[in-house]
Design an enzyme around this catalytic site. Structure first.
Site, PDB file in Angstrom:
ATOM      1  N   GLY A  14       0.816  -1.222   0.000  1.00  0.00           N
ATOM      2  CA  GLY A  14       0.000   0.000   0.000  1.00  0.00           C
ATOM      3  C   GLY A  14       0.845   1.266   0.000  1.00  0.00           C
ATOM      4  NE  ARG A  15      -2.945   5.621  -1.157  1.00  0.00           N
ATOM      5  CZ  ARG A  15      -3.824   4.925  -1.874  1.00  0.00           C
ATOM      6  NH1 ARG A  15      -3.639   4.785  -3.156  1.00  0.00           N
ATOM      7  NH2 ARG A  15      -4.902   4.390  -1.322  1.00  0.00           N
ATOM      8  CD  GLU A  37      -0.630  -6.219   0.516  1.00  0.00           C
ATOM      9  OE1 GLU A  37      -1.736  -6.785   0.592  1.00  0.00           O
ATOM     10  OE2 GLU A  37      -0.533  -4.987   0.521  1.00  0.00           O
ATOM     11  CB  THR A 103      -8.780   6.185   9.266  1.00  0.00           C
ATOM     12  OG1 THR A 103      -8.678   6.050   7.841  1.00  0.00           O
ATOM     13  CG2 THR A 103      -7.549   6.888   9.806  1.00  0.00           C
ATOM     14  CG  ASN A 127      -2.359  12.974  10.992  1.00  0.00           C
ATOM     15  OD1 ASN A 127      -1.158  13.023  11.234  1.00  0.00           O
ATOM     16  ND2 ASN A 127      -2.885  13.493   9.896  1.00  0.00           N
ATOM     17  CG  HIS A 158      -7.501  12.836   2.822  1.00  0.00           C
ATOM     18  ND1 HIS A 158      -8.312  13.511   3.699  1.00  0.00           N
ATOM     19  CD2 HIS A 158      -6.408  12.461   3.531  1.00  0.00           C
ATOM     20  CE1 HIS A 158      -7.729  13.543   4.894  1.00  0.00           C
ATOM     21  NE2 HIS A 158      -6.568  12.922   4.819  1.00  0.00           N
ATOM     22  CE  LYS A 162      -9.118   9.473   4.580  1.00  0.00           C
ATOM     23  NZ  LYS A 162      -8.476   8.281   5.161  1.00  0.00           N
ATOM     24  CB  THR A 169      -6.813  13.883  10.350  1.00  0.00           C
ATOM     25  OG1 THR A 169      -5.886  12.908   9.889  1.00  0.00           O
ATOM     26  CG2 THR A 169      -6.087  15.059  10.956  1.00  0.00           C
TER      27      THR A 169
END
Ligand SMILES: NC(=O)c1ccc[n+]([C@@H]2O[C@H](COP(=O)([O-])OP(=O)(O)OC[C@H]3O[C@@H](n4cnc5c(N)ncnc54)[C@H](O)[C@@H]3O)[C@@H](O)[C@H]2O)c1
Ligand SMILES: O=C(O)C1=N[C@H](C(=O)O)CCC1
Length: 271
Positions: A14-15, A37, A103, A127, A158, A162, A169
């Site tokens: 992932g990012r 993963e 999140t 965050n 974002h 997302k 946050t």
């Protein structure tokens, strides 16, 4: 090297997973020992560094979290709510630190994390940056100083991948504003306005979410009064910010008693 905290990263492709593996590998305070993963992912069985297009890291990507956790001191987990709940049970079983950046968790999922926190040291924050955690303190202070004539609105932006809104946050900032006002966020939360919504209810805390392009994460807390507006703002321009916070949390958690902690604890900013 042998005594450094041994870290597993979940959601490796992932990012955030990639940013975390690079950050852990570059650190002289911890060592990367595992990369997880989901089953069926094409990175499984391959070297994590090569998968990221760099040099070999000597860490094979696996889908066996229990095995990876058994020889680790901490797992850093930025994945998805259902995966994080499963990892929490496994981290508790292995008695390792679980750093959670995921999140979008609902009440039932959060209750499962609390249960896991009886056996594992869990550090969770929507965050992990120093700036946003400081902003929660400022938000609480300003909300406490102003009366309800100042409307509080939280606006977040974002990237277009997302999947959850409001962002973790934004919810942290909303909680801080509600605390400052001495109310429960659940009682005053107003998100997702559309159509004939009726006029704004005094005392509500509003949320608006923008999604587009490659925006990493931007948050405004707006206090709108008669004749003036106060805006507290945080702009993230690099994901390494979150990864560095998460690695700091994993190291801070070593030797801590089981329980649930957040980044304010890690940063020494808790009341
Ligand atoms: N707390 C913070 O500071 C912070 C910062 C950035 C992102 N996030 C959150 O982190 C999460 C991930 O963000 P991202 O942008 O990296 O998303 P992403 O979609 O790029 O990565 C998520 C990864 O998790 C993997 N995954 C999903 N289920 C899995 C499972 N069961 N087992 C193993 N891997 C699994 C996916 O395959 C994917 O590679 C989101 O919830 C995001 O909001 C938090
Ligand atoms: O990219 C994301 O997804 C982010 N998620 C966190 C949130 O929900 O607030 C932190 C910022 C980036």
């Amino acid at each position: 090297m042998g005594d450094l905290p041994k870290i597993v990263v979940t959601g490796a492709s992932g990012r955030m997973g990639q940013m975390l593996m690079k950050t852990v590998s570059a650190s002289d305070k911890c060592t990367l020992v595992g990369a997880i993963e989901r089953s069926g992912h094409d990175w499984i069985g391959r070297d994590a560094g090569l998968c990221m297009g760099g040099g070999a890291l000597g860490v094979m990507v696996s889908d066996d979290a229990l095995e990876a956790f058994a020889s680790a001191d901490a797992v850093i987990d930025f994945t998805a709510p259902s995966a994080t709940v499963e990892f929490a049970a496994l981290a508790a079983q292995a008695r390792i630190v679980h750093v959670i950046g995921t999140t979008g968790m609902d009440e039932a999922e959060l209750a499962k994390l609390t249960a896991a926190g009886r056996h594992a040291t869990i550090i969770r924050a929507g965050n992990m940056s120093l700036g946003v955690n400081l902003l929660t303190k400022l938000t609480r202070m300003v909300a406490a100083a102003l009366d309800v004539d100042y409307d509080i609105e939280i606006i977040e932006a974002h990237h277009n991948r997302k999947v959850d809104a409001p962002s973790g946050t934004a919810l942290m900032l909303g909680e801080a504003a509600a605390q400052g006002r001495g109310v429960k966020l659940a009682d005053v939360r107003d998100s997702g306005r559309d159509g004939i919504t009726s006029a704004r209810q005094q005392g509500d805390i509003g949320f608006s979410a923008i999604r587009g392009g490659d925006i990493i994460g931007e948050h405004d807390v707006l206090f709108a009064g008669e004749g003036e507006r106060i805006i507290l703002r945080h702009v993230a321009s690099d994901r390494s910010l979150f990864a560095k916070g998460a690695v700091r949390a994993a190291i801070w958690g070593q030797g801590r008693a089981p329980g649930e902690y957040d980044m304010l604890d890690v940063l020494g900013l808790a009341d």
